[in-house]
Design a protein around this motif. Structure first.
Motif, PDB file in Angstrom:
ATOM      1  N   VAL A  88       0.778  -1.059  -0.027  1.00  0.00           N
ATOM      2  CA  VAL A  88      -0.037  -0.001  -0.014  1.00  0.00           C
ATOM      3  C   VAL A  88       0.807   1.164  -0.006  1.00  0.00           C
ATOM      4  N   VAL A  89       2.001   1.278   0.909  1.00  0.00           N
ATOM      5  CA  VAL A  89       2.691   2.458   0.855  1.00  0.00           C
ATOM      6  C   VAL A  89       3.428   2.664  -0.315  1.00  0.00           C
ATOM      7  N   THR A  90       3.872   1.472  -0.844  1.00  0.00           N
ATOM      8  CA  THR A  90       4.768   1.686  -2.175  1.00  0.00           C
ATOM      9  C   THR A  90       3.814   2.088  -3.467  1.00  0.00           C
ATOM     10  N   ALA A  91       2.633   1.750  -3.385  1.00  0.00           N
ATOM     11  CA  ALA A  91       1.761   2.121  -4.349  1.00  0.00           C
ATOM     12  C   ALA A  91       1.287   3.809  -4.179  1.00  0.00           C
ATOM     13  N   LEU A 227       9.203  -7.341  -2.406  1.00  0.00           N
ATOM     14  CA  LEU A 227       8.533  -6.365  -3.293  1.00  0.00           C
ATOM     15  C   LEU A 227       9.488  -5.265  -3.549  1.00  0.00           C
ATOM     16  N   ILE A 228       9.723  -4.659  -2.592  1.00  0.00           N
ATOM     17  CA  ILE A 228      10.563  -3.194  -2.791  1.00  0.00           C
ATOM     18  C   ILE A 228      12.229  -3.246  -3.465  1.00  0.00           C
ATOM     19  N   PRO A 249      11.446   3.946  -2.881  1.00  0.00           N
ATOM     20  CA  PRO A 249      10.877   3.033  -2.047  1.00  0.00           C
ATOM     21  C   PRO A 249      11.736   2.474  -0.996  1.00  0.00           C
ATOM     22  N   ILE A 250      12.861   2.542  -1.196  1.00  0.00           N
ATOM     23  CA  ILE A 250      13.812   1.990  -0.141  1.00  0.00           C
ATOM     24  C   ILE A 250      14.370   2.828   0.888  1.00  0.00           C
ATOM     25  N   LEU A 258       6.044   8.100   5.791  1.00  0.00           N
ATOM     26  CA  LEU A 258       4.913   7.332   5.839  1.00  0.00           C
ATOM     27  C   LEU A 258       4.929   5.862   6.471  1.00  0.00           C
ATOM     28  N   TYR A 259       6.030   5.204   6.584  1.00  0.00           N
ATOM     29  CA  TYR A 259       6.162   3.970   7.346  1.00  0.00           C
ATOM     30  C   TYR A 259       6.297   4.551   8.713  1.00  0.00           C
TER      31      TYR A 259
END
Length: 279
Positions: A88-91, A227-228, A249-250, A258-259
């Motif tokens: 979700v955060v990556t999107a 994923l990322i 994203p990393i 966000l995280y």
């Protein structure tokens, strides 16, 4: 009791910090070590968990704090949340990146990404039983016993997690992977990653505290690695030069914030739940 806990915490942290450098020495003594899959890297990876188990055994401490019990009852929702956080955060990050023209998705191919993702899940599940997990499950409850407040726990556990990674970023990780994440020196990457891991650690610490189990955190980390990492390192997306530190994203600042917000949200839930129990 306090002196015993302090002693065990100090011994554990020292072992964690030194384990990677012991691995580096082992690799320097062995020839033809495969980059990114060496004996020394194996020592670095498993030492914290072995240390947590050994200290627990010899100090006759409670095994419950290690969190090996999955505690499914009442916690299934946290397993689902753990599986969904990174996608979700990556999107969201990708959407922000496309809107700002900081991320190019022209090379994105969903089918191959799904294959890479699904093909690495089992390996990353096993690996992440060791990567950071003993810090969240062994170190966190002992800092609670020492009356560390939440912010000191985040800084201590996240800082040790980041420092533990220094040999990984300086020595073990292949140069091509380093440059794919951020075109900078290994020393600069190490500094940024320590900060990133401190911010990320809030999620892992709070998942452990709300479930008293390591397994939601293992699921969280498994999805992240599957994923990322390939998303960036394998070139599924392209990030505008100079914007990696903002939107990657990393390692991106926006991403890490966000995280952090996710972690603080779990913290807020835990605190409210504890207040209800007390009242």
């Amino acid at each position: 009791m306090g002196t015993k806990v302090v002693r065990n915490v100090v011994v554990f942290i020292l072992i964690v910090i030194l384990s990677g450098w012991i691995g580096v020495l082992v690799d320097s003594a062995l020839t033809e070590q495969p980059k990114g899959d060496s004996a020394g890297m194996g020592i670095w990876l498993v030492s914290p968990m072995l240390a947590a188990i050994a200290i627990t055994l010899f100090s006759k401490s409670s095994w419950k704090d290690l969190g090996f019990n999955p505690n499914f009852k009442g916690n299934i929702k946290w397993y689902f949340i753990a599986a969904l956080v990174f996608p979700v955060v990556t999107a969201i990050v990708l959407i922000i990146g496309v809107i700002t023209n900081w991320i190019d998705l022209s090379s994105f191919d969903f089918g191959p990404l799904v294959l890479v993702f699904s093909g690495t899940l089992l390996f990353n599940f096993i690996k992440n039983i060791f990567d950071g997990t003993p810090l969240f499950s062994y170190l966190t409850p002992r800092l609670v016993k020492l009356n560390f407040n939440d912010w000191k726990i985040y800084l201590t556990v996240g800082g040790v997690w980041g420092i533990w990674h220094i040999p990984y970023f300086l020595v073990f990780l292949p140069e091509t992977d380093i440059q794919a994440v951020l075109p900078a020196s290994r020393a600069v990457i190490s500094i940024f990653m320590i900060i990133t891991l401190i911010l990320w650690s809030v999620m892992f610490i709070e998942l452990y505290r709300v479930t008293q189990s390591i397994w939601p955190g293992v699921v969280l980390h498994m999805v992240e690695d599957s994923l990322i990492n390939p998303l960036v390192i394998s070139g599924f997306i392209s990030i505008t030069a100079g914007k990696e530190i903002l939107i990657s994203p990393i390692i991106g600042i926006i991403t890490s914030i966000l995280y952090l917000l996710v972690g603080l949200g779990i913290r807020n839930y835990r605190r409210q739940a504890n207040q209800k129990v007390i009242s």
